[in-house]
Scaffold this motif. Structure first.
Motif, mmCIF file in Angstrom:
data_model
loop_
_atom_site.group_PDB
_atom_site.id
_atom_site.type_symbol
_atom_site.label_atom_id
_atom_site.label_comp_id
_atom_site.label_asym_id
_atom_site.label_seq_id
_atom_site.Cartn_x
_atom_site.Cartn_y
_atom_site.Cartn_z
ATOM 1 N N MET A 179 45.900 83.826 161.271
ATOM 2 C CA MET A 179 44.974 84.952 161.204
ATOM 3 C C MET A 179 45.156 85.726 159.891
ATOM 4 S SD MET A 179 42.922 85.173 163.787
ATOM 5 C CE MET A 179 42.663 84.976 165.542
ATOM 6 N N ASN A 180 46.393 85.897 159.479
ATOM 7 C CA ASN A 180 46.656 86.590 158.209
ATOM 8 C C ASN A 180 46.111 85.794 157.023
ATOM 9 O OD1 ASN A 180 47.954 88.635 159.598
ATOM 10 N ND2 ASN A 180 49.996 87.766 159.301
ATOM 11 N N VAL A 181 46.268 84.482 157.074
ATOM 12 C CA VAL A 181 45.739 83.641 156.004
ATOM 13 C C VAL A 181 44.217 83.730 155.972
ATOM 14 C CG1 VAL A 181 45.506 81.259 155.197
ATOM 15 C CG2 VAL A 181 47.709 82.088 156.016
ATOM 16 N N ASN A 187 39.600 88.677 151.606
ATOM 17 C CA ASN A 187 40.049 89.571 150.529
ATOM 18 C C ASN A 187 39.792 88.951 149.158
ATOM 19 O OD1 ASN A 187 40.962 91.515 152.345
ATOM 20 N ND2 ASN A 187 43.031 90.652 152.426
ATOM 21 N N ILE A 188 39.960 87.643 149.050
ATOM 22 C CA ILE A 188 39.690 86.954 147.786
ATOM 23 C C ILE A 188 38.199 87.037 147.447
ATOM 24 C CG2 ILE A 188 39.688 84.697 146.648
ATOM 25 C CD1 ILE A 188 42.204 84.007 148.241
ATOM 26 N N ASN A 191 37.380 90.528 146.244
ATOM 27 C CA ASN A 191 37.882 90.797 144.889
ATOM 28 C C ASN A 191 37.323 89.829 143.848
ATOM 29 O OD1 ASN A 191 39.525 92.876 145.921
ATOM 30 N ND2 ASN A 191 41.174 91.426 146.389
ATOM 31 N N ARG A 192 36.619 88.800 144.294
ATOM 32 C CA ARG A 192 36.037 87.789 143.400
ATOM 33 C C ARG A 192 37.090 87.222 142.431
ATOM 34 N NH1 ARG A 192 30.644 89.918 140.703
ATOM 35 N NH2 ARG A 192 31.974 91.663 140.167
ATOM 36 N N SER A 193 38.223 86.823 142.990
ATOM 37 C CA SER A 193 39.316 86.281 142.183
ATOM 38 C C SER A 193 39.282 84.759 142.233
ATOM 39 C CB SER A 193 40.663 86.797 142.709
ATOM 40 O OG SER A 193 41.727 86.181 142.019
ATOM 41 N N LEU A 194 38.846 84.146 141.134
ATOM 42 C CA LEU A 194 38.778 82.686 141.081
ATOM 43 C C LEU A 194 40.180 82.072 141.064
ATOM 44 C CD1 LEU A 194 36.890 80.236 140.890
ATOM 45 C CD2 LEU A 194 37.082 80.391 138.389
ATOM 46 N N GLN A 235 27.648 89.882 143.656
ATOM 47 C CA GLN A 235 28.590 90.996 143.716
ATOM 48 C C GLN A 235 29.611 90.738 144.827
ATOM 49 O OE1 GLN A 235 26.293 94.540 144.280
ATOM 50 N NE2 GLN A 235 25.501 94.571 142.172
ATOM 51 N N GLY A 236 30.719 91.455 144.750
ATOM 52 C CA GLY A 236 31.726 91.321 145.797
ATOM 53 C C GLY A 236 31.154 91.726 147.145
ATOM 54 N N VAL A 237 31.366 90.883 148.138
ATOM 55 C CA VAL A 237 30.810 91.112 149.467
ATOM 56 C C VAL A 237 31.933 91.556 150.396
ATOM 57 C CG1 VAL A 237 29.562 90.096 151.412
ATOM 58 C CG2 VAL A 237 29.059 89.354 149.064
#
Length: 305
Positions: A179-181, A187-188, A191-194, A235-237
């Motif tokens: 669940m945490n994963v 969250n990724i 934050n739009r972190s490729l 955009q970040g969703v």
């Protein structure tokens, strides 16, 4: 010529010498005194003699200073306790030990169902803290029925007839981990972190991703490129995730959920499949449906290209 002797004048002349002598000898006297009255500490218990053939027992004497106070008590209390006070302290310790033993006996006499029901009111951190208090609480907190009740309270079962191979406590821990994963995945996206998304997926040719647009991508490179395009153009969703259900096996787990961009609109039905490699979970498959109308049948869908 007669010279008279004045004692006060002589005393004044030797006063500095006398003071210096006292200051020099005083620490030495105190050190000698402490060495003479120091005794090794021994517990106040009766022990049998080392020889098996002897039936006599020796009464150990407590370590005391010159005025009858043990060194540890004087250090903790900051003062000197009389022998009577020391006996009172021993009696209090015995009383506390007896009360603890009595409390343990009361816990042991409880019906297991009552203990499990009482523990079901605790949350996950509280149950873990309880297991670290003493052996009796550790036994109660590790009860499989207690963890089963906690699982049903915190998670939704993907399969009602499940029987965890390693018990409900281990299954609870594995479910909480997945669940945490799964939360990290959103969250990724927010934050739009490729870089984080690249590390989140398993680097394998069989990984697959189906976006809400309906486009299908297969293989690690194609999947990561699809997320790069999504992060560049969108955009970040901030998804609102609801109705999360997880199923965890030994080295594979899948999570199904409904996600909302706007709670007034319909949800996306999403599925994430994970595999366990080298001590961590990796995403190997992501599938998102198109957005469903909130007040329409399943066949009415809005396709976003």
């Amino acid at each position: 010529m007669e010279i008279s002797y004045n004692p006060s004048i002589a005393l004044q002349s030797h006063q500095s010498l006398i003071i210096a002598t006292i200051v020099t000898l005083l620490p030495l006297l105190l050190a000698v005194r402490s060495l003479l009255f120091r005794r090794p500490h021994k517990p106040n218990v009766s022990r049998p003699a080392p020889s098996a053939g002897k039936e006599e027992t020796k009464q150990a004497t407590p370590s005391c200073s010159c005025n009858g106070t043990s060194g540890s008590e004087a250090f903790l209390n900051g003062d000197i306790a009389a022998p009577a006070e020391e006996d009172m302290v021993t009696a209090d310790v015995s009383k506390v030990a007896a009360e603890r033993q009595s409390g343990a006996s009361m816990m042991e006499q409880l019906v297991p169902e009552i203990t499990t029901h009482a523990l079901s009111y605790l949350d996950y951190p509280s149950l873990c803290r309880l297991s670290m208090t003493n052996s009796l609480m550790r036994k109660a907190a590790n009860d499989d029925n207690a963890w089963k009740a906690l699982y049903h309270k915190d998670f939704k079962l993907e399969q009602d007839s499940i029987t965890p191979v390693n018990g409900w406590k281990a299954y609870y821990a594995a479910t909480r981990a997945i669940m945490n994963v799964n939360t990290e995945f959103f969250n990724i996206i927010r934050n739009r972190s490729l870089t984080a998304m690249s590390c989140f997926w398993l680097n394998a040719d069989y990984v697959k991703c189906v976006h809400a647009s309906g486009e299908h991508f297969s293989g690690y490179n194609a999947v990561i490129q699809s997320w790069q395009l999504a992060f560049n153009w969108e955009q970040g969703v901030d998804f609102q995730v609801r109705d999360v259900r997880a199923r965890v096996l030994t080295d594979m787990a899948w999570v199904t959920m409904k996600t909302f961009v706007d709670m007034d609109s319909g949800p996306f039905n999403m599925t994430n499949i994970f595999e366990f490699h080298h001590g961590r979970w990796y995403l190997v498959h992501h599938h998102s449906s198109v957005m469903l109308l909130a007040d329409a049948d399943m066949e009415h869908q809005i396709v976003h290209g």
